[in-house]
Design an enzyme around this catalytic site. Sequence first.
Site, PDB file in Angstrom:
ATOM      1  N   ILE A  19       1.479  13.361   5.648  1.00 17.66           N
ATOM      2  CA  ILE A  19       0.120  13.637   5.186  1.00 17.66           C
ATOM      3  C   ILE A  19      -0.835  13.809   6.363  1.00 17.66           C
ATOM      4  CG2 ILE A  19      -1.848  12.658   3.943  1.00 17.66           C
ATOM      5  CD1 ILE A  19       0.183  11.276   2.090  1.00 17.66           C
ATOM      6  N   TYR A 150       2.168  -4.140   1.325  1.00 18.74           N
ATOM      7  CA  TYR A 150       1.590  -2.799   1.412  1.00 18.74           C
ATOM      8  C   TYR A 150       0.424  -2.641   0.429  1.00 18.74           C
ATOM      9  CZ  TYR A 150       1.499   2.346   1.456  1.00 18.74           C
ATOM     10  OH  TYR A 150       1.120   3.663   1.564  1.00 18.74           O
ATOM     11  N   LYS A 154      -3.510  -1.902   1.350  1.00 15.75           N
ATOM     12  CA  LYS A 154      -4.162  -0.683   0.880  1.00 15.75           C
ATOM     13  C   LYS A 154      -5.323  -0.994  -0.071  1.00 15.75           C
ATOM     14  CE  LYS A 154      -1.750   2.481   3.033  1.00 15.75           C
ATOM     15  NZ  LYS A 154      -2.382   3.400   4.018  1.00 15.75           N
TER      16      LYS A 154
END
Length: 244
Positions: A19, A150, A154
């Site tokens: 990305i 994770y 986030k």
Amino acid sequence: MSRSDPSRSVLVTGGNRGIGLCIARAFAEAGDKVAITYRTGEPPAELTELGCLAVKCDITETEQVEQAFKEIEEKQGAVEVLVANAGVTRDQLLLRMSEEDFSSVVDTNLTGTFRVVKRATRAMLRARRGRVVLISSVVAMSGSPGQSNYAASKAGLIGFARSVARELGSRNITCNVITPGFVDTDMTKVLTDEQREAILGQVPLGRYAQPEEVAASVRFLASDEAAYITGAVIPVDGGMGMGH
């Protein structure tokens, strides 16, 4: 911050693949001066061909962040658009997850983002303008088994971004979050056919996102058209995260 500007100084952390690479390419093709950071390996030749500046930097090290910004400022000017994309995963079920598994992911994904945003906004405050875009994940709000570290890191980006948006809005600095779902990158190509089918079953649009679709949303948030958007969480997930 508009496209009438001849060129802006843009930094994409973790811009050497996936990305991040696609985001860097989108800004470079639009005429911006683009720098990327990478931690390991060599940056792809494509970035050199596009005229991008590649700076080796581990965002878990404050001194490396400082040196990276100094190099970028010397070669393309103070960062006007920051895209905090660099991140890692160390997936493990909770009862098997070590403290190091948890803390290393949080240090890169959340504290690392704090480091680069803090450094970038120094010049933005002086200029009284700037755009900050943080790349989070759909799991920030929905959660995911085996990804408590994770998902926590986030999710933390959302609270961080909204606090920064409130602090710096009066200086014409916006801070927004993109939450991609499953994106067609090298990371998802390693999944088995069964895993891919299970994931697609959760996505109303029935397909993976293309990296270019994430990049387009990032470029929008960095544009004049998005000047009145700050503290927002923009899902690019095919509807996977609806209701969260």
